[in-house]
Design an enzyme around this catalytic site. Structure first.
Site, PDB file in Angstrom:
ATOM      1  N   CYS A  93       0.761  -1.369  -0.014  1.00 19.97           N
ATOM      2  CA  CYS A  93      -0.189  -0.041   0.059  1.00 19.97           C
ATOM      3  C   CYS A  93       0.602   0.772   0.165  1.00 19.97           C
ATOM      4  CB  CYS A  93      -0.934  -0.606   1.212  1.00 19.97           C
ATOM      5  SG  CYS A  93      -1.674   1.651   1.615  1.00 19.97           S
ATOM      6  N   CYS A  99      -0.233   5.731   7.038  1.00 21.19           N
ATOM      7  CA  CYS A  99      -1.679   5.349   7.590  1.00 21.19           C
ATOM      8  C   CYS A  99      -1.128   5.255   9.299  1.00 21.19           C
ATOM      9  CB  CYS A  99      -2.088   5.006   7.238  1.00 21.19           C
ATOM     10  SG  CYS A  99      -3.558   3.753   7.211  1.00 21.19           S
ATOM     11  N   CYS A 111      -2.251   0.173   9.492  1.00 18.61           N
ATOM     12  CA  CYS A 111      -1.193  -1.448   9.311  1.00 18.61           C
ATOM     13  C   CYS A 111       0.519  -0.831  10.144  1.00 18.61           C
ATOM     14  CB  CYS A 111      -0.956  -1.599   7.735  1.00 18.61           C
ATOM     15  SG  CYS A 111      -2.475  -2.179   7.221  1.00 18.61           S
ATOM     16  N   CYS A 155      -7.639   0.517   0.080  1.00 10.47           N
ATOM     17  CA  CYS A 155      -7.085  -0.513   1.349  1.00 10.47           C
ATOM     18  C   CYS A 155      -6.691  -1.298   1.068  1.00 10.47           C
ATOM     19  CB  CYS A 155      -8.505  -0.287   2.577  1.00 10.47           C
ATOM     20  SG  CYS A 155      -7.524  -1.101   4.357  1.00 10.47           S
ATOM     21  N   GLN A 198     -16.142  -9.862  14.961  1.00  9.59           N
ATOM     22  CA  GLN A 198     -14.623 -10.490  15.155  1.00  9.59           C
ATOM     23  C   GLN A 198     -14.141  -9.800  13.661  1.00  9.59           C
ATOM     24  OE1 GLN A 198     -11.822 -11.125  16.931  1.00  9.59           O
ATOM     25  NE2 GLN A 198     -13.143 -12.775  18.376  1.00  9.59           N
ATOM     26  N   TYR A 229     -18.969 -12.502  28.221  1.00 11.02           N
ATOM     27  CA  TYR A 229     -18.400 -10.381  26.628  1.00 11.02           C
ATOM     28  C   TYR A 229     -18.628 -11.496  25.383  1.00 11.02           C
ATOM     29  CZ  TYR A 229     -14.927  -9.399  30.880  1.00 11.02           C
ATOM     30  OH  TYR A 229     -14.733  -9.122  32.150  1.00 11.02           O
ATOM     31  N   GLU A 240     -23.693 -10.494  27.997  1.00  2.00           N
ATOM     32  CA  GLU A 240     -22.948  -9.111  27.580  1.00  2.00           C
ATOM     33  C   GLU A 240     -23.175  -7.602  27.332  1.00  2.00           C
ATOM     34  OE1 GLU A 240     -21.228  -8.258  24.137  1.00  2.00           O
ATOM     35  OE2 GLU A 240     -22.002  -6.787  24.797  1.00  2.00           O
ATOM     36  N   ASP A 273     -14.168 -13.842  26.848  1.00  3.58           N
ATOM     37  CA  ASP A 273     -13.395 -13.162  25.480  1.00  3.58           C
ATOM     38  C   ASP A 273     -13.790 -11.528  25.788  1.00  3.58           C
ATOM     39  OD1 ASP A 273     -12.720 -12.642  23.311  1.00  3.58           O
ATOM     40  OD2 ASP A 273     -14.520 -13.534  22.059  1.00  3.58           O
ATOM     41  N   CYS A 292      -7.558 -10.529  23.072  1.00  2.00           N
ATOM     42  CA  CYS A 292      -7.143  -9.493  21.993  1.00  2.00           C
ATOM     43  C   CYS A 292      -5.702  -8.589  22.342  1.00  2.00           C
ATOM     44  CB  CYS A 292      -8.212  -8.992  21.835  1.00  2.00           C
ATOM     45  SG  CYS A 292      -9.458  -8.053  22.498  1.00  2.00           S
TER      46      CYS A 292
END
Ligand code: SAH
Length: 463
Positions: free
Chosen positions: A73, A79, A82, A163, A286, A315, A336, A387, A414
């Site tokens: 890119c 940006c 990434c 993108c 996700q 979650y 949740e 999660d 995550c």
């Protein structure tokens, strides 16, 4: 050392920091250098000096690291999206695996954890994988409407029609919206003056179904010429849903609470494995559907369900993991905080004919504590899956989970730093980390996703 800001110095980059930046030591003094890669020899310009470390900007590469690749890119460096397009995918994967190990060792105190870590599961194609995009909208110096991404650490919008990690249909969608805004003189939002209308363009794409949703986030309650926008968007194949989201706050939070459908039902559907999921604009889903299936299969493997278990999925979002587990368990409970996501979860249970999943709206820490109290302290689970978002689990929730004495805890995370903190707490009492899997969901990005299996020690082990 008598360096000053803006001095240029020559460095050899040796390591990578926790945000993917290169680290070079000069006479023992470390510099953190954005876009530098271990193996680079380079000239950097000092941008900031602290007592024990400094920051530098890459001025000139003298000898590039053998791990470098040409970013696809043209906006990759500017940006903020990434972090790693200039690094070979293999090295990105190594970095992620090492990051999990380092966090578990340093923050969690789990020495020798690598023995329990499976090899990282990378993506087959680490480009064009994201199913959700949120493009900020603004104006450039020539007064033209632009939509794209924020430059790293700023709110300057870089026009980025193509993108490389997003679904390809975004290009056409952005063109349509920008042309519509220019034609009808609809102003983009200006955060410095809190004026203008269109703040963000949110898109979602179903990986297996191809269905597309476009949602314009507006600083107002209506969009002039909305019918015309819908007409134009319907020229994009598989356009399923067009809506507005009202956000009139002075805030960095992208979405407001209110959604106004303009076309379609206000949601799209997608499939993971053989399950169908309904996804609304306000619900979490996700972002990498192919790897999500890999992640959930790993979580299911770690849960080792036989059909007799009671499972809590905390979650739970739109009930993705809950429903993925439900067919192999006796009963699943999902919790949740976003009520729209729970509406999706209940609908998802219905359309997939899953009777043994029940959902609660509320904070996991409150709902589970309440249910535990209501049961008089007898609430038990065979498996608890969590999660949480990046900040990890609430400490009170972890205490309640310990009181529920599950045989297995499956922790989907995550953020390996908060994961390590939470595992440490759980390990104070009878729990032990058995397996760790790292599943790459974010090719070119710095974020890391993993699943951990914890077993209650001293009970019957099934693996
Ligand atoms: N397991 C789901 C969602 C994971 S993302 C999936 O794989 O799709 C984390 C979710 O936690 C989000 O849906 C977010 O809305 C929710 N959340 C955040 N804080 C929470 C809390 N305190 N209690 C319950 N849910 C919470």
């Amino acid at each position: 050392m008598d360096w000053k800001k803006n001095d240029q110095i020559r460095v050899a980059v040796e390591a990578m920091g926790s945000d993917g930046e290169g680290i070079a030591k000069v006479d023992g003094f470390p510099f953190f250098i954005k876009d530098a890669v271990p193996g680079d020899q380079a000239v950097i310009r000092i941008t900031k000096l602290k007592k024990k470390y400094g920051y530098g900007k890459l001025e000139r590469l003298l000898v590039p690291s053998p791990d470098r690749v040409e970013p696809r890119c043209p906006a990759a460096r500017a940006c903020g999206g990434c972090t790693f397009q200039h690094l070979s995918y293999q090295k990105q994967l190594e970095y992620k695996w090492n990051k999990v190990r380092d966090c578990l060792e340093r923050i969690g105190g789990f020495s020798g954890i690598q023995e329990k870590m499976e090899p990282i599961i990378g993506m087959e194609e680490p480009f064009y994988y994201r199913n959700k995009a949120q493009f900020p909208v603004g104006k450039n110096k020539e007064d033209r409407v632009v939509a794209g991404f924020y430059a790293g650490r700023t709110h300057t919008i870089i026009d980025c029609p193509d993108c490389y990690i997003q679904a390809k249909c975004n290009r056409q969608i952005l063109e349509v919206v920008k042309m519509f805004m220019e034609r009808y003189r609809i102003e983009p939002y200006d955060e410095s003056t809190h004026t203008g209308l269109v703040r963000h363009i949110l898109t979602r794409v179903g990986d297996k179904t191809g269905e597309i949703m476009v949602c314009l986030v507006i600083n107002g309650t209506a969009l002039p010429y909305a019918d015309e926008l819908v007409k134009q968007l319907l020229t994009v194949p598989h356009m399923t849903s067009v809506c507005l989201n009202v956000n009139q706050e002075r805030t960095n939070v992208i979405l407001g609470r209110k959604v106004l459908p303009l076309y379609g039902n206000g949601y799209i559907t997608d499939r993971i494995g053989d399950l169908t999921y309904r996804i609304s604009p306000l619900s979490f889903f996700q972002v990498n559907p192919k790897q999500t299936e890999v992640l959930y299969r790993k979580a299911l493997e770690y849960a080792a369900l036989t059909g007799t278990e009671t499972v809590w999925d905390l979650y739970c979002g739109i009930g993705t993991i809950s429903l993925f587990f439900a067919r192999s368990a006796r009963q699943v409970y999902g919790v949740e905080v976003v009520s729209e996501a729970i509406a999706d979860a209940r609908e998802n249970a219905r359309i997939n004919h899953i009777p043994n999943a029940e959902f609660f709206v509320g904070k996991a820490e409150d709902v589970v504590a309440e249910q535990f109290a209501l049961s008089g302290g007898t609430l038990r689970a065979d498996v608890v899956c969590v999660d949480p978002p990046r900040k990890g689990c609430d400490a009170g929730l972890l205490e309640t989970i310990l009181n529920m004495k599950p045989e297995r805890i499956v922790y989907v995370s995550c953020d390996p730093a908060t994961l390590a903190r939470d595992l440490k707490l759980l390990c104070r009492e009878r729990y032990e980390v058995r397996k760790v899997a790292v599943v790459d969901q974010f090719g070119q990005g710095k974020h890391v996703e993993c699943v951990v299996l914890m077993l209650r020690v001293g009970t019957t082990k099934r693996d």
